[in-house]
Design an enzyme around this catalytic site. Sequence first.
Site, PDB file in Angstrom:
ATOM      1  CD  GLU A 150      -2.699  -1.491   2.397  1.00 43.13           C
ATOM      2  OE1 GLU A 150      -2.678  -0.639   3.295  1.00 43.13           O
ATOM      3  OE2 GLU A 150      -3.370  -2.544   2.475  1.00 43.13           O
ATOM      4  CG  ASN A 191      -0.727  -6.756  -1.904  1.00 40.78           C
ATOM      5  OD1 ASN A 191      -1.463  -7.200  -2.780  1.00 40.78           O
ATOM      6  ND2 ASN A 191      -1.028  -6.844  -0.609  1.00 40.78           N
ATOM      7  CG  HIS A 227      -9.720  -6.263   1.326  1.00 43.20           C
ATOM      8  ND1 HIS A 227      -9.790  -7.457   2.016  1.00 43.20           N
ATOM      9  CD2 HIS A 227      -8.404  -5.933   1.285  1.00 43.20           C
ATOM     10  CE1 HIS A 227      -8.569  -7.818   2.379  1.00 43.20           C
ATOM     11  NE2 HIS A 227      -7.717  -6.915   1.940  1.00 43.20           N
ATOM     12  CD  GLU A 257      -4.256  -8.073   1.410  1.00 43.17           C
ATOM     13  OE1 GLU A 257      -5.119  -7.471   2.076  1.00 43.17           O
ATOM     14  OE2 GLU A 257      -3.057  -7.766   1.421  1.00 43.17           O
ATOM     15  CG  ASP A 259     -12.252  -9.704   2.507  1.00 39.23           C
ATOM     16  OD1 ASP A 259     -12.373  -8.668   1.824  1.00 39.23           O
ATOM     17  OD2 ASP A 259     -11.676  -9.718   3.610  1.00 39.23           O
TER      18      ASP A 259
HETATM   19  O1  G3I Z   1      -9.662 -10.456  17.293  1.00 39.99           O
HETATM   20  C1  G3I Z   1      -9.516  -9.250  18.054  1.00 39.99           C
HETATM   21  C2  G3I Z   1     -10.668  -9.047  18.992  1.00 39.99           C
HETATM   22  O2  G3I Z   1     -10.683 -10.073  19.934  1.00 39.99           O
HETATM   23  C3  G3I Z   1     -10.554  -7.680  19.644  1.00 39.99           C
HETATM   24  O3  G3I Z   1     -11.650  -7.457  20.459  1.00 39.99           O
HETATM   25  C4  G3I Z   1     -10.460  -6.598  18.596  1.00 39.99           C
HETATM   26  C5  G3I Z   1     -10.294  -5.229  19.188  1.00 39.99           C
HETATM   27  O4  G3I Z   1      -9.861  -4.302  18.244  1.00 39.99           O
HETATM   28  O5  G3I Z   1      -9.339  -6.856  17.766  1.00 39.99           O
HETATM   29  C6  G3I Z   1      -9.402  -8.078  17.086  1.00 39.99           C
HETATM   30  O6  G3I Z   1      -8.197  -8.285  16.382  1.00 39.99           O
HETATM   31  C7  G3I Z   1      -7.859  -7.429  15.354  1.00 39.99           C
HETATM   32  C8  G3I Z   1      -7.752  -8.322  14.126  1.00 39.99           C
HETATM   33  O7  G3I Z   1      -7.248  -7.579  13.117  1.00 39.99           O
HETATM   34  C9  G3I Z   1      -9.106  -8.945  13.734  1.00 39.99           C
HETATM   35  O8  G3I Z   1      -9.004  -9.596  12.493  1.00 39.99           O
HETATM   36  C10 G3I Z   1      -6.539  -6.741  15.671  1.00 39.99           C
HETATM   37  O9  G3I Z   1      -6.716  -5.804  16.688  1.00 39.99           O
HETATM   38  C11 G3I Z   1      -5.978  -6.079  14.463  1.00 39.99           C
HETATM   39  O10 G3I Z   1      -4.675  -5.576  14.683  1.00 39.99           O
HETATM   40  C12 G3I Z   1      -5.933  -7.077  13.338  1.00 39.99           C
HETATM   41  O11 G3I Z   1      -5.665  -6.416  12.185  1.00 39.99           O
HETATM   42  C13 G3I Z   1      -5.063  -7.046  11.080  1.00 39.99           C
HETATM   43  C14 G3I Z   1      -4.720  -5.890  10.169  1.00 39.99           C
HETATM   44  O12 G3I Z   1      -4.292  -6.361   8.916  1.00 39.99           O
HETATM   45  C15 G3I Z   1      -3.616  -5.009  10.762  1.00 39.99           C
HETATM   46  O13 G3I Z   1      -2.406  -5.706  10.876  1.00 39.99           O
HETATM   47  C16 G3I Z   1      -6.056  -8.019  10.410  1.00 39.99           C
HETATM   48  O14 G3I Z   1      -6.158  -9.212  11.180  1.00 39.99           O
HETATM   49  C17 G3I Z   1      -5.574  -8.358   9.008  1.00 39.99           C
HETATM   50  O15 G3I Z   1      -6.586  -9.084   8.342  1.00 39.99           O
HETATM   51  C18 G3I Z   1      -5.283  -7.099   8.256  1.00 39.99           C
HETATM   52  O16 G3I Z   1      -4.826  -7.447   6.962  1.00 39.99           O
HETATM   53  C19 G3I Z   1      -4.638  -6.370   6.053  1.00 39.99           C
HETATM   54  C20 G3I Z   1      -3.453  -6.720   5.187  1.00 39.99           C
HETATM   55  O17 G3I Z   1      -2.329  -6.966   6.000  1.00 39.99           O
HETATM   56  C21 G3I Z   1      -3.163  -5.609   4.178  1.00 39.99           C
HETATM   57  N1  G3I Z   1      -4.329  -5.305   3.389  1.00 39.99           N
HETATM   58  C22 G3I Z   1      -5.537  -5.005   4.144  1.00 39.99           C
HETATM   59  C23 G3I Z   1      -5.846  -6.144   5.129  1.00 39.99           C
HETATM   60  C24 G3I Z   1      -7.107  -5.845   5.907  1.00 39.99           C
HETATM   61  O18 G3I Z   1      -6.924  -4.710   6.724  1.00 39.99           O
END
Ligand code: G3I
Length: 342
Positions: A150, A191, A227, A257, A259
């Site tokens: 990004e 990406n 997305h 990615e 969805d």
């Molecule tokens: O599961 C917890 C939940 O228990 C909690 O209550 C909540 C509070 O904020 O957080 C939840 O977890 C979050 C998780 O995403 C859920 O899927 C984390 O805080 C959060 O940091 C995490 O974010 C990840 C995000 O990137 C930032 O790193 C996502 O998992 C992940 O899917 C996302 O992936 C990104 C790609 O890397 C780049 N492109 C976009 C994509 C979607 O944002």
Amino acid sequence: MRTIAIVISIFILPMLCSAEDTASLRDLATKRGMYIGAAANIRFQRDPVYAETLAREYNMLTPENDLKFHRTQPEKGQYRFDHGDAYIDFANQHDMQVRGHALIWHRSTPEWVRDATWTRDGLIDVMREHIQAVAGHYQGKLFSWDVVNEYFEEDGSMRKSVWSETIGADYMDLAHQYAREADPTAKLIVNDYGIANINKKSDALYAWVKGALQRGVPVDGVGFQMHVRADWKFGADEFARNMQRFADLGLEIHITEMDVRIEEPVTPEKLEQQANLYGNILRACLNQPSCKVFVMWGVTDRMSWVPWTFRGFNDALIFDRDFKPKPAYMQIKNTLMKDFHD
Ligand code: G3I
């Protein structure tokens, strides 16, 4: 009566079901020389149904979060590879490829980098050391790396981050060079999201890649994140033209990615709309010879970033919360089967 039923179920039914009806997505994708994958969560280690689904249906995985900078080097010089290594082991056991995601991403920059004051040379050292350590650790084990994730803003300008503001516009050139040096075999991918259409952002990305190739910067492909919302008006022709201009530069196309989020309440109609969108984007990829990678951003609606990010949206993946295949799963399967016979 019971004997007749047994004869039918053992001998007749299997003859009526073709091998393709019982094939998994990865069986069908493998037949056509392509990769179908999902972003994976480390929970596969303690959830056998999740692990079994991952191994059965996909021949590629992307660690959803565990190869990001804040996970691999949370503190300066303290690297963590145990989770990343677990995905590689799992993939090797199940004959799957692994996409590396992502070496540099503004949202995964740890505090020790983000909140300090750096000179250009000092931050270049941080970036180089990180890439050498992480891409070096996984050398020869990954299919590809999303090097800088990004890089662009919506209007095509360079996104503001500690990287761009301290190092300058050439930080992406440098990151690609370091990645190639650290792992000469991983394909290096640019990406981004919001680039399916021909717009300011995809134009800027196109101009960057074209210039980078002329400058001798190593770039192997473009990753379209995808997305999207279930009611998104997908322009298949425009997407095809867009992919083609990147393919004409000699680049691979990865859907990285995908969805398709649904606005609650979920209805059969919305699930159908979602299924059609998955099928149409996969079909566009199948129609483009340079598109051999189709990765979805998760496996099951039980684990998805969508409800945490988009209020009122959910159910974006192809397996439901109980790992039952949704209409989108069937649509992907049918698309892989149908086009195979065309
Ligand atoms: O599961 C917890 C939940 O228990 C909690 O209550 C909540 C509070 O904020 O957080 C939840 O977890 C979050 C998780 O995403 C859920 O899927 C984390 O805080 C959060 O940091 C995490 O974010 C990840 C995000 O990137 C930032 O790193 C996502 O998992 C992940 O899917 C996302 O992936 C990104 C790609 O890397 C780049 N492109 C976009 C994509 C979607 O944002």
